[in-house]
Structures are given as C-alpha cells and as structure tokens.
Scaffold this active site. Structure first.
Site, PDB file in Angstrom:
ATOM      1  N   SER A 160       0.835  -1.214   0.000  1.00  0.00           N
ATOM      2  CA  SER A 160       0.000   0.000   0.000  1.00  0.00           C
ATOM      3  C   SER A 160       0.863   1.256   0.000  1.00  0.00           C
ATOM      4  O   SER A 160       0.614   2.205  -0.756  1.00  0.00           O
ATOM      5  CB  SER A 160      -0.891   0.026   1.248  1.00  0.00           C
ATOM      6  OG  SER A 160      -1.871  -0.971   1.184  1.00  0.00           O
TER       7      SER A 160
ATOM      8  N   ARG B 180       1.525   4.339  -2.956  1.00  0.00           N
ATOM      9  CA  ARG B 180       1.251   5.750  -2.649  1.00  0.00           C
ATOM     10  C   ARG B 180       2.502   6.597  -2.821  1.00  0.00           C
ATOM     11  O   ARG B 180       2.446   7.732  -3.312  1.00  0.00           O
ATOM     12  CB  ARG B 180       0.712   5.867  -1.222  1.00  0.00           C
ATOM     13  CG  ARG B 180      -0.744   5.379  -1.106  1.00  0.00           C
ATOM     14  CD  ARG B 180      -1.076   4.995   0.323  1.00  0.00           C
ATOM     15  NE  ARG B 180      -2.491   4.725   0.540  1.00  0.00           N
ATOM     16  CZ  ARG B 180      -3.110   3.580   0.221  1.00  0.00           C
ATOM     17  NH1 ARG B 180      -2.433   2.594  -0.339  1.00  0.00           N
ATOM     18  NH2 ARG B 180      -4.393   3.407   0.470  1.00  0.00           N
TER      19      ARG B 180
ATOM     20  N   GLY C 264      -5.360  -3.748  -7.805  1.00  0.00           N
ATOM     21  CA  GLY C 264      -6.571  -2.987  -7.489  1.00  0.00           C
ATOM     22  C   GLY C 264      -6.233  -1.634  -6.906  1.00  0.00           C
ATOM     23  O   GLY C 264      -6.847  -0.610  -7.251  1.00  0.00           O
TER      24      GLY C 264
ATOM     25  N   SER D  94     -13.355   1.700   2.862  1.00  0.00           N
ATOM     26  CA  SER D  94     -12.371   1.292   1.864  1.00  0.00           C
ATOM     27  C   SER D  94     -11.311   2.360   1.705  1.00  0.00           C
ATOM     28  O   SER D  94     -11.597   3.496   1.314  1.00  0.00           O
ATOM     29  CB  SER D  94     -13.052   1.052   0.511  1.00  0.00           C
ATOM     30  OG  SER D  94     -12.072   1.064  -0.523  1.00  0.00           O
TER      31      SER D  94
ATOM     32  N   GLN E  45      -9.044   2.330  -0.479  1.00  0.00           N
ATOM     33  CA  GLN E  45      -8.830   2.607  -1.903  1.00  0.00           C
ATOM     34  C   GLN E  45      -9.784   3.692  -2.390  1.00  0.00           C
ATOM     35  O   GLN E  45      -9.392   4.604  -3.118  1.00  0.00           O
ATOM     36  CB  GLN E  45      -9.000   1.329  -2.718  1.00  0.00           C
ATOM     37  CG  GLN E  45      -7.904   0.316  -2.416  1.00  0.00           C
ATOM     38  CD  GLN E  45      -8.022  -0.945  -3.234  1.00  0.00           C
ATOM     39  OE1 GLN E  45      -8.984  -1.126  -3.979  1.00  0.00           O
ATOM     40  NE2 GLN E  45      -7.050  -1.823  -3.097  1.00  0.00           N
TER      41      GLN E  45
ATOM     42  N   ASP F  13      -6.787  -7.769   4.923  1.00  0.00           N
ATOM     43  CA  ASP F  13      -6.003  -8.662   4.060  1.00  0.00           C
ATOM     44  C   ASP F  13      -5.453  -9.871   4.813  1.00  0.00           C
ATOM     45  O   ASP F  13      -4.864 -10.771   4.200  1.00  0.00           O
ATOM     46  CB  ASP F  13      -4.849  -7.887   3.411  1.00  0.00           C
ATOM     47  CG  ASP F  13      -5.356  -6.877   2.384  1.00  0.00           C
ATOM     48  OD1 ASP F  13      -6.516  -7.012   1.924  1.00  0.00           O
ATOM     49  OD2 ASP F  13      -4.609  -5.944   2.053  1.00  0.00           O
TER      50      ASP F  13
ATOM     51  N   LYS G 105     -12.035  -9.271  -3.415  1.00  0.00           N
ATOM     52  CA  LYS G 105     -10.573  -9.079  -3.450  1.00  0.00           C
ATOM     53  C   LYS G 105     -10.014  -9.764  -4.706  1.00  0.00           C
ATOM     54  O   LYS G 105     -10.764 -10.032  -5.640  1.00  0.00           O
ATOM     55  CB  LYS G 105      -9.966  -9.629  -2.160  1.00  0.00           C
ATOM     56  CG  LYS G 105     -10.386  -8.848  -0.906  1.00  0.00           C
ATOM     57  CD  LYS G 105      -9.935  -7.404  -0.963  1.00  0.00           C
ATOM     58  CE  LYS G 105     -10.412  -6.617   0.247  1.00  0.00           C
ATOM     59  NZ  LYS G 105     -10.128  -5.179   0.110  1.00  0.00           N
TER      60      LYS G 105
ATOM     61  N   ARG H  22     -12.340 -14.472  -1.691  1.00  0.00           N
ATOM     62  CA  ARG H  22     -11.510 -15.160  -0.693  1.00  0.00           C
ATOM     63  C   ARG H  22     -12.327 -16.034   0.252  1.00  0.00           C
ATOM     64  O   ARG H  22     -11.802 -16.994   0.820  1.00  0.00           O
ATOM     65  CB  ARG H  22     -10.669 -14.151   0.098  1.00  0.00           C
ATOM     66  CG  ARG H  22      -9.526 -13.615  -0.725  1.00  0.00           C
ATOM     67  CD  ARG H  22      -8.606 -12.671   0.040  1.00  0.00           C
ATOM     68  NE  ARG H  22      -7.496 -12.289  -0.839  1.00  0.00           N
ATOM     69  CZ  ARG H  22      -6.758 -11.198  -0.691  1.00  0.00           C
ATOM     70  NH1 ARG H  22      -6.994 -10.364   0.305  1.00  0.00           N
ATOM     71  NH2 ARG H  22      -5.770 -10.946  -1.526  1.00  0.00           N
TER      72      ARG H  22
ATOM     73  N   ARG I 190      -2.328 -14.025  -1.783  1.00  0.00           N
ATOM     74  CA  ARG I 190      -2.466 -14.343  -0.356  1.00  0.00           C
ATOM     75  C   ARG I 190      -3.030 -15.749  -0.131  1.00  0.00           C
ATOM     76  O   ARG I 190      -2.701 -16.414   0.856  1.00  0.00           O
ATOM     77  CB  ARG I 190      -3.313 -13.286   0.343  1.00  0.00           C
ATOM     78  CG  ARG I 190      -2.709 -11.883   0.209  1.00  0.00           C
ATOM     79  CD  ARG I 190      -3.261 -10.902   1.222  1.00  0.00           C
ATOM     80  NE  ARG I 190      -3.020  -9.529   0.780  1.00  0.00           N
ATOM     81  CZ  ARG I 190      -1.850  -8.896   0.860  1.00  0.00           C
ATOM     82  NH1 ARG I 190      -0.803  -9.514   1.364  1.00  0.00           N
ATOM     83  NH2 ARG I 190      -1.729  -7.653   0.423  1.00  0.00           N
TER      84      ARG I 190
HETATM   85  C1  S3P Z   1      -5.616  -1.203   0.137  1.00  0.00           C
HETATM   86  C2  S3P Z   1      -6.852  -1.197   0.733  1.00  0.00           C
HETATM   87  C3  S3P Z   1      -7.635  -2.421   0.979  1.00  0.00           C
HETATM   88  C4  S3P Z   1      -6.764  -3.666   0.902  1.00  0.00           C
HETATM   89  C5  S3P Z   1      -5.867  -3.648  -0.290  1.00  0.00           C
HETATM   90  C6  S3P Z   1      -4.935  -2.439  -0.252  1.00  0.00           C
HETATM   91  C7  S3P Z   1      -4.953   0.081  -0.095  1.00  0.00           C
HETATM   92  O1  S3P Z   1      -8.659  -2.504   0.005  1.00  0.00           O
HETATM   93  O2  S3P Z   1      -7.552  -4.809   0.882  1.00  0.00           O
HETATM   94  O3  S3P Z   1      -5.072  -4.816  -0.331  1.00  0.00           O
HETATM   95  O4  S3P Z   1      -3.739   0.089  -0.397  1.00  0.00           O
HETATM   96  O5  S3P Z   1      -5.610   1.121   0.013  1.00  0.00           O
HETATM   97  P1  S3P Z   1     -10.078  -1.731   0.176  1.00  0.00           P
HETATM   98  O6  S3P Z   1      -9.781  -0.303   0.241  1.00  0.00           O
HETATM   99  O7  S3P Z   1     -10.845  -2.074  -1.062  1.00  0.00           O
HETATM  100  O8  S3P Z   1     -10.682  -2.298   1.411  1.00  0.00           O
END
Ligand code: S3P
Length: 434
Positions: free
Chosen positions: A10, A14, A84, A158, A160, A319, A346, A350, A392
């Site tokens: 993550s 960023r 994602g 979320s 993300q 996760d 995911k 999962r 994972r």
């Molecule tokens: C992440 C947020 C999570 C996580 C993903 C990484 C991120 O997803 O499951 O592996 O880097 O912001 P969600 O925001 O969809 O919950």
C-alpha cells in the site's frame, strides 16, 4: 531466525504516485519491487514519469516529480495487471487532470472486481468515465478535469475509495470532505502530511471524518523509507505459531500503523505468542500523526484456540483474514468470521477460495454469506489446493502445507509474485531450521 519482509504494498504505491506528482526529486527506500508496484510504476511512466526500475533490494530510487497536474495522456491502454490499489488510486489522480484521457485495464482477476465504488463518486465530482465492456468493470476510459468541491459519505470502509477521492481533490485543487463507516488504513492521510498537505481527521462514531479543506498548488518531494509489509509478515507469524522453524522467528522493521494491526490482536485472542519490540515513529491510537510507525515482531510456537471475528476486526485486518481462517483450522474449537463480505471482491472471492481449499485438505468449513465457520483439527492435512490467481491464498496454504505432517500442493503458486517475490524460498529456509 531473523528475517525482513519486503516493503509495504500500500505504502509503496502511494509513494510512487505522490513522488511523481511532487515538485522536486523524491528519494524512496525500501520500496516493494513486486508485480503490483511494477504495474503502477509502468502506468506512471506511460503518463510521463521518468524514473528507473524499482530496485529489488530496497536500495534508493530517485523520482523526479512532474508537479500536480503534470501527467499527460498515455499513447496506449494502461495495463494495471493485478493491482486494485494501483487502478483505483490512479483513477482518482487521472480524474483530477484537466484534458487527460486514458484507458485503464488489468488482468482477468482485476477485470472481475468492482470499479463503480470509485467511478461513481469521481463522476459526482465531475470526472467522466466510460465502461468499455461491462458496467462497473475494467476496461474503463477516464476523462479528467472539471472537478468541484466534494462532500461524500463512503458506503464501505475502503482505503482505496477514500484515497482515490483525496488524490482527485489534491490533483484538481478542490476540497474533499469525507466520512467513512470504519477506520480503513490511513497511509494516504499520513503521506499527504509528509508532502505538506493538511488533512484533518477525527473519530466520528465508529468511523472517521476526513477533511482536505485547502489543497495546495504544489507538494514537497518525499524522503522516505517504506516499512516492511505487515500483511506479508502475517504469513510468517502463522508459520512461527505453527512451529515451522521449530523455534522463534523475528521479523525486523515491520510497519505497525494502528489501522493495520488488527491481525496482532486476533492472533493474541487465539493464544499466539507474538511480541512487539523496538517501535519507532508515531504509534498509539491517535489518527492525527504524520509518518508510519515500525517495529520488530517475534513469534514463538503456540497452541491456538478458536476466536470470534466481527466486522470491526475485519476492517482492521482485511487482508489478513485468510491467515486467521487458516490459523483457525489449527486451533481448538470452532472459529466464526462474520462481517467479511468485502473479502468476496478481493483478488479472488476469498471466502469461497478459503472454504474450497480448506475442505480440499480435510478441514470442516461452513461458507456463510459474509464469512466462514472453521472447525479446528490437529489431523494431518493433505490434498491439492488452488491459489485462484490470488497471492495471499497461495501463501497461506503454502504455510499450512509446510507444517510438519501436512502435505499440500498449491496450484498457481507463482501468484506470490504480486506482493512477495521470494516467498517460497523463505518458507524453505524456515523448514530447514527444524
Ligand atoms: C488497500 C486497501 C484495501 C486492501 C488492499 C490495499 C490500499 O482494500 O484490501 O489490499 O492500499 O488502500 P479496500 O480499500 O478495497 O478495502
């Protein structure tokens, strides 16, 4: 045994995004050099970024920033592979760019994941999106620009979605005021502060209010070391608990951001013996801090007991639920995991993948709409499982299979490249210790 885990996925993504948008040169160390960040890096290069390959060994990467709004339309479709996070965060960044047009796409797994959760609010902000095949799915064309101030209540916790909206506000220079129903990971907010962007966060009910009121015209470059990924360390915590190495395992410099450490609490409730030491940087529960806390984790073999996992636990360990579900298969009693519906969207479903694979090796499991019931057993576990193209899922069954007495073949083992290249070698090293 003393180990390090690769950089946080993550935070790496960023850092690459913000360094590309900064004014000046960023210095990034400890980046994760796996498939997901490589996909994000390649997309950023196609958008005008000029940095070199991601170092595989944590060495420094220098990134010359293009400035806020400095990306340009790519010549070809951006292929985000399996990422994602890369896709959704980039959607926010691109939405904030005037006159930029891009098409985003990914692999079969990513094409199966919902994009509407980001596309809808970004559309409300003023960006224009077009699904090129199916609604709510990649490939998607984005036309940036024309964004206005935005106030929004996220329907799911979320990071993300939250990050995409904050990045859109930052690149477009418009205020963004959000509430989220639960405390999702706050790496974006912390990194915004590192680059000189004020974000106010406060606890609101069970969730939080996040305010980007006054986005600046430019952001500072980063000088930053990415901590080890707790989500990767979680597999080694399971390995250590199951006694794979026959002795204690210490993992150095792991990121311990309090929005991520739910897995430690769950392991503790199950009776695991994990010690946290040498914590540096901001810690504690406050949400108003700049950088990322890191520390060392030591895990010793322990007998586990069943645990009840609710939605709040899931948000704090999203996760790591596969790790907890597999730990539950080796615990005394029946573990209940509820409020985990997000796991169905995911890298694979999962919940389904865990149920199918645990059954395939002889564990009794009940698949629920929003979770699992796992019956612990100490019988030898044998059989063949599928990674379902999910890093994972591959790793967690790798660990279970390496426990003495078990024999599990993982189909699609190469999926680990997404977040943890070298994982199978590390597992082998641990086995050789006993
Ligand atoms: C992440 C947020 C999570 C996580 C993903 C990484 C991120 O997803 O499951 O592996 O880097 O912001 P969600 O925001 O969809 O919950």
């Amino acid at each position: 045994v003393i180990l390090r885990v690769p950089g946080d996925k993550s935070i790496t993504q960023r850092a690459l995004l913000l360094a590309t948008l900064a004014r000046g040169e960023s210095r990034l160390r400890g980046l994760l050099g796996s498939a997901d960040p490589r996909s994000t890096a390649a997309a950023l290069r196609a958008l005008g970024g000029t940095f070199g390959p991601l170092p595989a060994d944590g060495r420094e990467l220098r990134v010359k920033g293009l400035g806020l709004g400095g990306l340009r339309s790519p010549a070809a479709t951006l292929d985000l592979g399996n990422s994602g996070t890369g896709t959704r965060l980039l959607m926010g960044v691109l939405a904030g760019h005037e006159d930029l047009v891009a098409v985003l796409d990914g692999d079969a797994s990513l094409r199966g994941r919902p994009m509407g959760r980001v596309v809808e609010p970004l559309t409300l902000m003023g960006a224009r999106f077009r699904s090129l095949q199916e609604p709510d799915r990649l490939p998607v064309e984005v036309r940036g620009g024309g964004l206005g101030m935005f106030e929004y209540d996220l329907p799911v916790a979320s990071a993300q979605v939250k990050s995409a909206l904050l990045l859109a506000g930052l690149t477009a220079g418009v205020p963004v005021l959000l509430t989220e129903p639960g405390p999702s990971r706050d790496h974006t907010e912390r990194m915004f502060r590192e680059v000189g962007v004020a974000v106010l966060t406060h606890v609101r009910g069970r969730g939080r209010r996040i305010e980007l009121r006054d986005p600046p015209d430019a952001i500072e470059p980063l000088d930053f070391e990415v901590p080890g990924d707790l989500s990767s360390a979680a597999f080694l915590l399971l390995a250590g608990t199951l006694g794979l190495a026959g002795r204690e395992i210490t993992i150095r410099r792991v990121g311990l951001n309090p929005t991520r450490t739910g897995v430690l609490g769950l392991f503790e409730r199950m009776g695991a013996r994990i010690e946290v030491q040498g914590v540096q940087g901001p810690g504690g529960g406050s949400v108003d801090q700049g950088s990322e806390p890191v520390g060392d984790l030591t895990v010793r073999p322990a007998a586990l007991r069943a645990v009840t996992v609710d939605h709040a636990d899931v948000v704090a360990s999203i996760d790591e639920i596969p790790v907890i579900a597999v730990a539950a298969a080796r615990a005394e009693g029946t573990t209940q995991i509820r409020g985990a519906g997000e796991l169905r969207v995911k890298e694979t479903d999962r919940i389904r993948a865990l149920a199918v694979n645990l059954r395939a090796v002889g564990v009794q499991v009940e698949e629920l709409d929003d979770g699992l019931e796992v019956e612990g057993t100490d019988a030898p576990l044998r059989g063949e499982v599928d990674a379902f193209h999910d890093h994972r899922i591959a790793m967690v069954f790798g660990v279970l299979g390496a426990q003495r007495g078990n024999r599990i073949r993982v189909r699609g083992a190469e999926a680990v490249e997404v977040s943890y290249p070298g994982f199978w070698k590390v597992l082998e090293t641990l086995r050789e210790q006993r």
